[in-house]
Design an enzyme around this catalytic site. Structure first.
Site, mmCIF file in Angstrom:
data_model
loop_
_atom_site.group_PDB
_atom_site.id
_atom_site.type_symbol
_atom_site.label_atom_id
_atom_site.label_comp_id
_atom_site.label_asym_id
_atom_site.label_seq_id
_atom_site.Cartn_x
_atom_site.Cartn_y
_atom_site.Cartn_z
ATOM 1 C CG ASP A 1 -2.195 0.816 0.990
ATOM 2 O OD1 ASP A 1 -3.271 0.197 0.860
ATOM 3 O OD2 ASP A 1 -2.101 2.063 0.905
ATOM 4 C CD GLU B 1 -16.543 -0.737 4.551
ATOM 5 O OE1 GLU B 1 -16.843 0.042 5.465
ATOM 6 O OE2 GLU B 1 -16.078 -0.360 3.457
ATOM 7 C CB ALA C 1 -38.405 1.829 5.986
ATOM 8 N N GLY C 2 -35.424 3.047 6.434
ATOM 9 C CA GLY C 2 -34.508 3.711 7.357
ATOM 10 C C GLY C 2 -33.996 5.001 6.740
ATOM 11 C CB CYS D 1 -20.142 -0.438 -2.063
ATOM 12 S SG CYS D 1 -18.488 -1.060 -1.742
HETATM 13 N N1 LIG Z 1 -15.343 -1.542 1.140
HETATM 14 C C1 LIG Z 1 -16.186 -2.486 0.744
HETATM 15 O O1 LIG Z 1 -17.056 -2.932 1.496
HETATM 16 C C2 LIG Z 1 -16.095 -3.044 -0.649
HETATM 17 C C3 LIG Z 1 -16.821 -4.201 -0.964
HETATM 18 C C4 LIG Z 1 -16.723 -4.713 -2.260
HETATM 19 C C5 LIG Z 1 -15.939 -4.069 -3.204
HETATM 20 N N2 LIG Z 1 -15.268 -2.939 -2.863
HETATM 21 C C6 LIG Z 1 -14.436 -2.296 -3.878
HETATM 22 O O2 LIG Z 1 -13.070 -2.595 -3.566
HETATM 23 C C7 LIG Z 1 -12.237 -1.465 -3.901
HETATM 24 C C8 LIG Z 1 -11.476 -1.011 -2.671
HETATM 25 O O3 LIG Z 1 -12.393 -0.544 -1.711
HETATM 26 P P1 LIG Z 1 -11.950 -0.203 -0.217
HETATM 27 O O4 LIG Z 1 -13.171 0.155 0.521
HETATM 28 O O5 LIG Z 1 -11.082 -1.289 0.286
HETATM 29 O O6 LIG Z 1 -11.065 1.109 -0.490
HETATM 30 P P2 LIG Z 1 -9.987 1.761 0.484
HETATM 31 O O7 LIG Z 1 -9.939 3.191 0.088
HETATM 32 O O8 LIG Z 1 -10.279 1.390 1.901
HETATM 33 O O9 LIG Z 1 -8.617 1.042 0.096
HETATM 34 C C9 LIG Z 1 -7.883 1.345 -1.047
HETATM 35 C C10 LIG Z 1 -6.421 1.253 -0.679
HETATM 36 O O10 LIG Z 1 -5.630 1.365 -1.866
HETATM 37 C C11 LIG Z 1 -4.454 2.102 -1.521
HETATM 38 N N3 LIG Z 1 -3.852 2.624 -2.770
HETATM 39 C C12 LIG Z 1 -4.281 3.651 -3.528
HETATM 40 N N4 LIG Z 1 -3.489 3.795 -4.607
HETATM 41 C C13 LIG Z 1 -2.539 2.823 -4.524
HETATM 42 C C14 LIG Z 1 -1.431 2.450 -5.342
HETATM 43 N N5 LIG Z 1 -1.163 3.098 -6.482
HETATM 44 N N6 LIG Z 1 -0.663 1.415 -4.945
HETATM 45 C C15 LIG Z 1 -0.934 0.749 -3.793
HETATM 46 N N7 LIG Z 1 -1.961 1.062 -2.978
HETATM 47 C C16 LIG Z 1 -2.764 2.091 -3.340
HETATM 48 C C17 LIG Z 1 -4.965 3.171 -0.582
HETATM 49 O O11 LIG Z 1 -3.914 3.715 0.188
HETATM 50 C C18 LIG Z 1 -5.960 2.359 0.262
HETATM 51 O O12 LIG Z 1 -5.367 1.797 1.409
HETATM 52 C C19 LIG Z 1 -13.182 -0.410 -4.471
HETATM 53 O O13 LIG Z 1 -13.216 -0.512 -5.869
HETATM 54 C C20 LIG Z 1 -14.521 -0.803 -3.894
HETATM 55 O O14 LIG Z 1 -15.599 -0.379 -4.700
HETATM 56 C C21 LIG Z 1 -15.319 -2.417 -1.607
#
Ligand SMILES: NC(=O)c1ccc[n+]([C@@H]2O[C@H](COP(=O)([O-])OP(=O)(O)OC[C@H]3O[C@@H](n4cnc5c(N)ncnc54)[C@H](O)[C@@H]3O)[C@@H](O)[C@H]2O)c1
Length: 451
Positions: free
Chosen positions: A32, A159, A256-257, A264
């Site tokens: 990261d 989450e 409902a809420g 997402c």
């Molecule tokens: N959060 C959820 O519940 C969830 C569920 C399903 C899918 N998603 C999808 O998964 C993806 C990530 O979501 P998230 O909530 O984990 O996001 P997040 O923002 O928590 O995590 C993204 C991470 O990527 C890192 N990052 C950014 N640019 C980078 C690079 N060039 N090299 C290395 N690391 C880098 C950031 O520092 C961050 O820690 C999104 O596309 C989201 O839509 C999220």
């Protein structure tokens, strides 16, 4: 067992996968760009709240199966799988912002090793066609002789239950041009015993958007019904129960809420609508889903205004800041918009959340953050329950009533029993639970004053 690099390894999805795949016995490096979070993770400190995560982190760090780095050169070379888990937030027009994906794909390409084959697994939610984009960017930056495949593998974890969802997925969806590459990714998930759907990359990308848009539609549907119930004197919780007993409808996502929030649903519905627009279509349903979602929060604040006879000079307590329970994530949380509307109307806001207050503090200047829900309720004219944390369900309502100055308890998640609230001497209102004729006429008065 495989060597796996997780790009975005300190984010919600990336970190859950880093520890989850390590727990399955793989050798995992979480990569990261966030140096502070990487350092904390290597000490066993999770930068985010997710039930069960810290235990898995510590156990797998101690076993030497997971480590974290900011250095692509220390993570990509030698990895058989590179999971792309970076963020794809919304731009102001709803379009997915692909800058993190583009940058990560370029860095992955630069660090692929000649004469080795890596499989890049697109786990981030990316617009239709992104597997082609990632393929192109990686190829542009890769050294001659480096070989790779890109497999789309959308993620469905929630989450608050991310770890459980990783180990018990409903399904694994894989999109690939190369069947062998898809099967190699499927093998990683084999111990979980979930159904696997292998398809083309665009269809796999679309599954994720369509699934989220459908769930968001269900939420907005019941919230629109709730608005009608509220005005016409019906109770949406009973209506949803009656609907949900029909197996064609089902009871889930009919609560409902205050609408959907988080990182997402809002962004994915917006991105799908943007894709449809850009393709010359008219995504009327998707636009309505977003509009109704915003409306639920306006209606909620309107109801508080009605019950208090105006918000100017009032003190309002907010219970719950995270976008849902069991997480500290505040992205698109209903609480933020609701607090902004309360401030605009002249109210003073006090708030409590069991875990999200450290992340909320910089986002909520002018809000007094309180150590517990009773402290938040102290001196308040109204309490607005916004996030359905378990501890609010079991709250001592008598103590709340004694601490408050006023007597309004507005339950934005319909988790409190109206009879218990009334027994404590408080005026209860939920979402989609009919207003009395008296409240309705006051509400009309408030609206007429505005117009
Ligand atoms: N959060 C959820 O519940 C969830 C569920 C399903 C899918 N998603 C999808 O998964 C993806 C990530 O979501 P998230 O909530 O984990 O996001 P997040 O923002 O928590 O995590 C993204 C991470 O990527 C890192 N990052 C950014 N640019 C980078 C690079 N060039 N090299 C290395 N690391 C880098 C950031 O520092 C961050 O820690 C999104 O596309 C989201 O839509 C999220």
């Amino acid at each position: 067992m495989s060597t796996i690099c997780i790009v975005g390894g300190s984010g919600y999805v990336g970190l859950a996968y880093a520890v989850g795949l390590a727990e399955l016995g793989h050798d995992v490096v979480g990569l990261d760009v966030a140096a502070d979070r990487v350092a904390a993770l290597n000490r066993g400190d999770s930068p985010l709240h997710e039930p069960g995560l810290t235990e898995l982190l510590v156990r797998n760090l101690e076993a030497g199966r997971v480590r974290f780095t900011t250095d692509y050169a220390a993570a990509v070379p030698g990895a058989s799988f590179v999971f792309l888990c970076v963020g794809t937030p919304s731009l102001s027009n709803g379009e997915a912002d692909m800058r993190q994906v583009r940058s990560a794909a370029a860095s992955i390409g630069e660090h692929l090793v000649p004469n080795e084959t890596a499989i890049v697994v697109n786990k981030s939610t990316m617009p239709i066609g992104s597997a082609d984009l990632v393929t192109q960017i990686v190829a542009e930056h890769a050294a001659a002789g480096a070989s790779f495949h890109v497999v789309t593998n959308p993620e469905f974890l929630r989450e608050g239950s991310a770890i459980a969802d990783i180990f018990q997925p409903d399904r694994i969806v894989l999109g690939a041009d190369d069947r062998t590459a898809a099967e190699a990714v499927a093998d990683l998930y084999a111990p979980l015993g979930a159904p696997v759907l292998i398809t083309d990359r665009r269809s796999a990308e679309m599954v994720k958007y369509a699934a989220n848009a459908f769930l968001a539609t269900k939420i907005s549907f019941i919230n629109e019904v709730a608005g009608v119930c509220e005005r016409l004197g019906a109770d949406v919780t009973t209506v949803a129960e009656g609907m949900g007993l029909d197996p064609r409808i089902g009871s889930r996502f009919l609560e409902a809420g205050l609408g959907f929030g988080g990182s997402c649903f809002p962004k994915d519905v917006g991105a799908l609508a943007h894709m449809a627009d850009a393709a010359g279509l008219h995504p009327g349903l998707l636009r309505a889903v977003l509009e109704i979602n915003a409306d639920t929060r306006r209606r909620f604040v309107g109801r508080a205004e009605t019950l208090l006879g105006g918000l100017d000079g009032r003190t309002v307590a907010i219970w719950g800041l995270a976008f849902k329970q069991d997480t500290d994530d505040l992205r698109e949380s209903p609480s933020l918009g609701i607090i902004a509307m309360l401030h605009e109307r002249g109210a003073t806001v006090r708030a409590h959340d069991p875990v999200a207050m450290p992340k909320a503090a910089p986002l909520l200047p002018g809000v007094e953050l309180c150590p517990d829900p009773y402290a938040a309720a102290t001196g308040a004219d109204a309490v607005l329950l916004v996030t359905p944390w378990r501890e609010y369900i079991g709250i001592d309502l008598q103590r709340v009533a004694e601490a408050m100055r006023g007597d309004v308890l507005l339950d934005g998640r319909n988790i409190l029993d109206p009879a218990d609230v009334a027994a404590a001497g408080l005026r209860h209102a939920g979402v989609g639970r009919g207003m009395s004729p008296n409240q309705l006429s006051i509400r009309r008065g408030v609206e007429q004053t505005r117009h």
